[in-house]
Scaffold this motif. Structure first.
Motif, mmCIF file in Angstrom:
data_model
loop_
_atom_site.group_PDB
_atom_site.id
_atom_site.type_symbol
_atom_site.label_atom_id
_atom_site.label_comp_id
_atom_site.label_asym_id
_atom_site.label_seq_id
_atom_site.Cartn_x
_atom_site.Cartn_y
_atom_site.Cartn_z
ATOM 1 N N GLY A 35 0.796 -1.204 0.000
ATOM 2 C CA GLY A 35 0.000 0.000 0.000
ATOM 3 C C GLY A 35 0.831 1.257 0.000
ATOM 4 N N TRP A 36 0.132 2.371 -0.093
ATOM 5 C CA TRP A 36 0.735 3.684 -0.040
ATOM 6 C C TRP A 36 0.089 4.494 1.075
ATOM 7 N N TYR A 37 0.912 5.200 1.818
ATOM 8 C CA TYR A 37 0.487 6.116 2.862
ATOM 9 C C TYR A 37 1.160 7.453 2.617
ATOM 10 N N ARG A 38 0.637 8.505 3.226
ATOM 11 C CA ARG A 38 1.257 9.808 3.079
ATOM 12 C C ARG A 38 1.202 10.574 4.386
ATOM 13 N N VAL A 48 -3.595 5.828 1.995
ATOM 14 C CA VAL A 48 -3.929 6.322 0.668
ATOM 15 C C VAL A 48 -4.565 5.225 -0.181
ATOM 16 N N ALA A 49 -3.863 4.113 -0.325
ATOM 17 C CA ALA A 49 -4.350 3.022 -1.164
ATOM 18 C C ALA A 49 -3.652 1.729 -0.786
ATOM 19 N N GLN A 50 -4.302 0.620 -1.046
ATOM 20 C CA GLN A 50 -3.694 -0.675 -0.805
ATOM 21 C C GLN A 50 -4.106 -1.645 -1.893
ATOM 22 N N ILE A 51 -3.302 -2.687 -2.057
ATOM 23 C CA ILE A 51 -3.589 -3.714 -3.040
ATOM 24 C C ILE A 51 -3.120 -5.050 -2.487
ATOM 25 N N SER A 52 -3.958 -6.061 -2.624
ATOM 26 C CA SER A 52 -3.618 -7.391 -2.144
ATOM 27 C C SER A 52 -2.756 -8.117 -3.158
ATOM 28 N N SER A 62 -10.447 10.471 -0.143
ATOM 29 C CA SER A 62 -9.853 11.694 -0.646
ATOM 30 C C SER A 62 -9.151 11.526 -1.992
ATOM 31 N N VAL A 63 -8.811 10.292 -2.356
ATOM 32 C CA VAL A 63 -8.085 10.058 -3.601
ATOM 33 C C VAL A 63 -8.849 9.178 -4.571
ATOM 34 N N LYS A 64 -9.962 8.635 -4.142
ATOM 35 C CA LYS A 64 -10.727 7.729 -4.982
ATOM 36 C C LYS A 64 -11.160 8.428 -6.266
ATOM 37 N N GLY A 65 -10.924 7.762 -7.379
ATOM 38 C CA GLY A 65 -11.252 8.333 -8.672
ATOM 39 C C GLY A 65 -10.118 9.108 -9.296
ATOM 40 N N ARG A 66 -9.100 9.438 -8.511
ATOM 41 C CA ARG A 66 -7.955 10.185 -9.016
ATOM 42 C C ARG A 66 -6.674 9.352 -9.010
ATOM 43 N N TYR A 94 4.773 7.179 1.406
ATOM 44 C CA TYR A 94 5.505 6.016 1.871
ATOM 45 C C TYR A 94 4.904 4.730 1.316
ATOM 46 N N CYS A 95 5.753 3.857 0.873
ATOM 47 C CA CYS A 95 5.339 2.531 0.448
ATOM 48 C C CYS A 95 5.306 1.609 1.652
ATOM 49 N N ASN A 96 4.321 0.740 1.689
ATOM 50 C CA ASN A 96 4.156 -0.212 2.776
ATOM 51 C C ASN A 96 3.977 -1.612 2.218
ATOM 52 N N ALA A 97 4.540 -2.583 2.910
ATOM 53 C CA ALA A 97 4.355 -3.977 2.545
ATOM 54 C C ALA A 97 4.122 -4.799 3.797
#
Length: 118
Positions: A35-38, A48-52, A62-66, A94-97
């Protein structure tokens, strides 16, 4: 056991786009979610966002759609495509794993600065 290195940050005008990359190394076979954090100065670190590992995604309102998160498991890399950027998107990203054998552990990259000017 997992190292994360972000790249792609920079200065962009409002309405512009940036693509962040996060390259993982080490025990990458252990990685599950990414995922991404800020974090803006004086503020907490926000999701911010995450992906499995299967490709399922989730975004902050706040970032959905963009923003669009994606990953290439073969290349051990996760991306964040950021479009229609706003000044309030300015932060260190920041990248997260999440990785582990029997127990999951969070790993973090060093962060990359994104600055959006008015």
């Amino acid at each position: 056991q997992v190292q994360l290195v972000e790249s792609g940050g920079g200065l962009v005008q409002a309405g512009g786009s940036l693509r962040l990359s996060c390259a993982a190394s080490g025990s990458t076979f252990k990685i599950n979610d990414m995922g991404w954090y800020r974090q803006a100065p004086g503020k907490q670190r926000d999701f911010v966002a995450q992906i499995s590992d299967g490709g399922s995604t989730n975004y902050a309102d706040s970032v959905k759609g963009r923003f669009t998160i994606s990953r290439d498991n073969a290349k051990n890399t996760v991306y964040l495509q950021m479009n229609s950027l706003k000044p309030e998107d300015t932060a260190v990203y920041y990248c997260n794993a999440m990785a582990g054998d029997y127990n999951s552990v969070n790993y973090w990259g060093q962060g990359t600065q994104v600055t959006v000017s008015s």
